[in-house]
Every structure is written in C-alpha cells, then in structure tokens.
Design a protein around this motif. Structure first.
Motif, PDB file in Angstrom:
ATOM      1  N   GLY A   1      -3.968  -6.732  -6.672  1.00  0.00           N
ATOM      2  CA  GLY A   1      -3.390  -5.233  -6.835  1.00  0.00           C
ATOM      3  C   GLY A   1      -3.141  -4.799  -8.152  1.00  0.00           C
ATOM      4  N   GLY A   2      -2.696  -3.604  -8.072  1.00  0.00           N
ATOM      5  CA  GLY A   2      -2.325  -2.680  -9.447  1.00  0.00           C
ATOM      6  C   GLY A   2      -1.234  -3.463 -10.139  1.00  0.00           C
ATOM      7  N   ARG A   3      -0.196  -3.865  -9.663  1.00  0.00           N
ATOM      8  CA  ARG A   3       0.991  -4.420 -10.188  1.00  0.00           C
ATOM      9  C   ARG A   3       0.688  -5.747 -10.938  1.00  0.00           C
ATOM     10  N   GLY A   4      -0.061  -6.620  -9.956  1.00  0.00           N
ATOM     11  CA  GLY A   4      -0.402  -7.979 -10.327  1.00  0.00           C
ATOM     12  C   GLY A   4      -1.519  -7.935 -11.517  1.00  0.00           C
ATOM     13  N   ASP A   5      -2.394  -6.860 -11.509  1.00  0.00           N
ATOM     14  CA  ASP A   5      -3.372  -6.681 -12.604  1.00  0.00           C
ATOM     15  C   ASP A   5      -2.698  -6.264 -13.832  1.00  0.00           C
TER      16      ASP A   5
END
Length: 142
Positions: free
Chosen positions: A101-105
């Motif tokens: 997801g976005g935060r992990g990315d």
C-alpha cells in the motif's frame, strides 16, 4: 568539550574476562571473553554497527510506515596477522519489509537513500570506524 557532546561508558571487572559496562544513565551490560552467555567485545562492536544504522533506518522509514519485519546483520572476517588483530570485509545487511500500500510504498522508496545517508553521515559508529579515528589510552597509576 561541551557537556552535550561528551559521551562515556565505565567498565568494572566482575571476574577475570567478565566485565560490566555502565553508561551515563546507569544502564548495565555484562560481557567478556570468559562470559559464556554474554557477548564478546568484537560482537559488541558488530552489534553497534548494526544497531546504529538500524536506529536511523527504523526512525526515518517508520515515519512513513512501520516495518512488518526488521533485521540487521553484520558479517566480518576476523584477521590475525603481524600487524595485530582486526576485522575486515565488514558487511552490514538490512532486511526490512513494509506493508503493501501507499505508506509501505513510501517507506520502501526512501529505504535505499536512508541506508546510504546512515552509512555516509548519520551513524556515528560506522563513521568513526571508516574515518579511522585514533583511540588514546591513558593508564592511571597509584
């Protein structure tokens, strides 16, 4: 030297080859060459290399996403030769995963730059080793 820049650790002998290091906050760490359950001084140096960069990486990437897994490992070759004992071929490996997801990315994107910045500028332990700082030894006589 200003009080905010001075660091110290004291060392007390428990028995031959077993010591307790105490930092300014009163925390203690037992170690030594004759402590079967403890770390050797070389292992402590390796742990300091890993720990210093791990802190940098964890804090910076953690602002984007907490890590799902996080492990750092230091490998080195112990050298004994006519110049004395040392470590060579020191390698720090950081193995970290972040959620999908976005935060992990965002955390994955900044990871290589953060590791490089830790190595090149932030990690006091690695920087001190790579700069080849001298250690002055003082003997206090009675």
């Amino acid at each position: 030297m200003a009080a905010d820049t001075h660091r110290f650790v004291t060392l007390g002998r428990v028995e031959e080859g077993v010591y307790v290091a105490t930092n300014a906050r009163g925390n203690e760490l037992r170690f030594g060459s004759n402590d079967p359950d403890g770390f050797s001084p070389v292992e402590l140096l390796m742990a300091a290399i890993a720990g210093c960069s791990a802190i940098d990486v964890d804090i910076v990437t953690g602002r984007r996403s907490p890590a799902e897994t996080f492990q750092a490992r230091v490998d080195a070759t112990y050298v004994r030769d006519d110049t004395g004992n040392s470590l060579d071929d020191i390698t720090l490996t950081i193995d970290v995963t972040f959620p999908v997801g976005g935060r992990g990315d965002a955390a994955r994107e900044i990871l290589p730059r953060t590791v490089a910045r830790s190595h090149d500028r932030l990690c006091t332990v690695t920087r001190t080793i790579e700069l080849g700082r001298q250690v002055r030894t003082v003997v206090v006589e009675p």
